[in-house]
Design a protein around this motif. Sequence first.
Motif, PDB file in Angstrom:
ATOM      1  N   ARG A  31       0.829  -1.141   0.106  1.00  0.00           N
ATOM      2  CA  ARG A  31       0.150  -0.144   0.119  1.00  0.00           C
ATOM      3  C   ARG A  31       0.841   1.239   0.102  1.00  0.00           C
ATOM      4  NH1 ARG A  31      -4.844  -2.339   1.556  1.00  0.00           N
ATOM      5  NH2 ARG A  31      -4.765  -4.136   2.685  1.00  0.00           N
ATOM      6  N   TYR A  33       0.761   5.839  -0.473  1.00  0.00           N
ATOM      7  CA  TYR A  33       0.055   6.988  -0.151  1.00  0.00           C
ATOM      8  C   TYR A  33       0.528   8.174  -0.441  1.00  0.00           C
ATOM      9  CZ  TYR A  33      -1.789   3.330   3.089  1.00  0.00           C
ATOM     10  OH  TYR A  33      -2.297   2.258   3.520  1.00  0.00           O
ATOM     11  N   TYR A  35       0.672  12.408   0.218  1.00  0.00           N
ATOM     12  CA  TYR A  35       0.117  13.383   0.975  1.00  0.00           C
ATOM     13  C   TYR A  35       0.813  14.703   0.493  1.00  0.00           C
ATOM     14  CZ  TYR A  35      -1.753   9.973   4.265  1.00  0.00           C
ATOM     15  OH  TYR A  35      -2.548   8.631   5.207  1.00  0.00           O
ATOM     16  N   PRO A  43      -0.203  17.062   7.072  1.00  0.00           N
ATOM     17  CA  PRO A  43      -0.319  16.384   6.088  1.00  0.00           C
ATOM     18  C   PRO A  43      -1.957  16.258   5.498  1.00  0.00           C
ATOM     19  CG  PRO A  43       1.229  15.210   7.287  1.00  0.00           C
ATOM     20  CD  PRO A  43       0.300  16.266   8.142  1.00  0.00           C
ATOM     21  N   PHE A  45      -4.314  13.985   2.691  1.00  0.00           N
ATOM     22  CA  PHE A  45      -4.086  12.826   2.009  1.00  0.00           C
ATOM     23  C   PHE A  45      -4.442  13.266   0.431  1.00  0.00           C
ATOM     24  CE2 PHE A  45      -4.963   8.757   0.436  1.00  0.00           C
ATOM     25  CZ  PHE A  45      -6.147   8.610  -0.094  1.00  0.00           C
ATOM     26  N   TYR A  48      -4.265   6.996  -3.089  1.00  0.00           N
ATOM     27  CA  TYR A  48      -3.758   5.544  -2.461  1.00  0.00           C
ATOM     28  C   TYR A  48      -3.695   4.666  -3.348  1.00  0.00           C
ATOM     29  CZ  TYR A  48      -5.280   1.301  -0.162  1.00  0.00           C
ATOM     30  OH  TYR A  48      -5.179  -0.135   0.072  1.00  0.00           O
ATOM     31  N   GLN A  50      -3.081   0.351  -3.848  1.00  0.00           N
ATOM     32  CA  GLN A  50      -2.887  -0.984  -3.260  1.00  0.00           C
ATOM     33  C   GLN A  50      -2.155  -1.677  -4.490  1.00  0.00           C
ATOM     34  OE1 GLN A  50      -6.032  -2.832  -1.034  1.00  0.00           O
ATOM     35  NE2 GLN A  50      -5.434  -4.958  -1.876  1.00  0.00           N
ATOM     36  N   GLU A  56      -8.070   5.149  -4.305  1.00  0.00           N
ATOM     37  CA  GLU A  56      -8.715   6.375  -3.446  1.00  0.00           C
ATOM     38  C   GLU A  56      -8.080   7.544  -4.106  1.00  0.00           C
ATOM     39  OE1 GLU A  56      -9.552   4.795   0.929  1.00  0.00           O
ATOM     40  OE2 GLU A  56      -9.804   6.899   0.669  1.00  0.00           O
ATOM     41  N   LEU A  91       4.584  14.294   0.528  1.00  0.00           N
ATOM     42  CA  LEU A  91       4.998  13.217   1.318  1.00  0.00           C
ATOM     43  C   LEU A  91       4.545  11.796   0.778  1.00  0.00           C
ATOM     44  CD1 LEU A  91       3.862  14.827   4.817  1.00  0.00           C
ATOM     45  CD2 LEU A  91       6.387  14.237   4.224  1.00  0.00           C
ATOM     46  N   ASN A 104      -3.888   0.702  10.346  1.00  0.00           N
ATOM     47  CA  ASN A 104      -3.219   0.891   9.071  1.00  0.00           C
ATOM     48  C   ASN A 104      -1.991   2.170   9.621  1.00  0.00           C
ATOM     49  OD1 ASN A 104      -2.542   1.532   6.590  1.00  0.00           O
ATOM     50  ND2 ASN A 104      -4.131   2.758   6.200  1.00  0.00           N
ATOM     51  N   GLN A 106       1.220   3.786   8.708  1.00  0.00           N
ATOM     52  CA  GLN A 106       1.971   3.960   7.663  1.00  0.00           C
ATOM     53  C   GLN A 106       3.310   4.624   8.083  1.00  0.00           C
ATOM     54  OE1 GLN A 106      -0.445   6.918   5.597  1.00  0.00           O
ATOM     55  NE2 GLN A 106      -2.323   5.603   5.802  1.00  0.00           N
ATOM     56  N   PHE A 107       4.153   4.355   7.177  1.00  0.00           N
ATOM     57  CA  PHE A 107       5.512   4.991   7.193  1.00  0.00           C
ATOM     58  C   PHE A 107       5.925   5.734   6.153  1.00  0.00           C
ATOM     59  CE2 PHE A 107       6.921   1.644  10.325  1.00  0.00           C
ATOM     60  CZ  PHE A 107       6.049   0.767  10.337  1.00  0.00           C
ATOM     61  N   PHE A 108       6.287   6.966   6.782  1.00  0.00           N
ATOM     62  CA  PHE A 108       6.581   8.094   5.772  1.00  0.00           C
ATOM     63  C   PHE A 108       7.891   8.581   5.455  1.00  0.00           C
ATOM     64  CE2 PHE A 108       2.543  10.626   5.704  1.00  0.00           C
ATOM     65  CZ  PHE A 108       1.896   9.915   6.724  1.00  0.00           C
ATOM     66  N   GLY A 109       8.030   8.830   4.169  1.00  0.00           N
ATOM     67  CA  GLY A 109       9.536   9.396   3.640  1.00  0.00           C
ATOM     68  C   GLY A 109       9.646  10.714   4.114  1.00  0.00           C
TER      69      GLY A 109
END
Lengths: 117, 108
Positions: A31, A33, A35, A43, A45, A48, A50, A56, A91, A104, A106-109
């Motif tokens: 998955r 995402y 932002y 942030p 959204f 998204y 998958q 989305e 992001l 859910n 989520q790990f951000f860059g």
Amino acid sequence: DTGVSQDPRHKITKRGQNVTFRCDPISEHNRLYWYRQTLGQGPEFLTYFQNEAQLEKSRLLSDRFSAERPKGSFSTLEIQRTEQGDSAMYLCASSSRTSGRAFNEQFFGPGTRLTVL
Amino acid sequence: DAKTTQPPSMDCAEGRAANLPCNHSTISGNEYVYWYRQIHSQGPQYIIHGLKNNETNEMASLIITEDRKSSTLILPHATLRDTAVYYCTYNSGYALNFGKGTSLLVTP
């Protein structure tokens, strides 16, 4: 370092130009995402995926924005005909296949900071 | 859209506990609460999550009220490196909806 990488880290462009950003998620995450974050705000959204399917899209994602994830691995976000209002931090985040609508993480860059002159 | 409310700013002395509140009155029964923090010019960093029970990890503790309408993030011994913007959030669909967060300043 979360394992999510983004390129470039900074981009300065002139109004009307097109820009493209890249995101490489954590390798086993299906998955992904996008932002957007403007100064002083949290942030927001955008969209998204998958695997390779875009599931989305936010109302914020105007027709000038397009995102792809062609092989279900890295993703690109393109902004066409940039406007000064597009200046923001973009992001990317990823989460694993064990995540769902309820849980859910989520790990951000580190983000790509876009400045439109 | 999911909505959270947090105080815009807080101060904490180094070595003391920082207690950051969040209201999330519209959360659904099976949605987790997540806390992230963001240090200037970096991406948000995951801290902790919870559903109903209080949670603790190496970074923080999370206290969730019984009605799940609010929670408190506790940094037990704040350090200068904990100065950041702290966000509580939960899912709306697959999106995490962030408010403006709380800007925590840890002072010497």
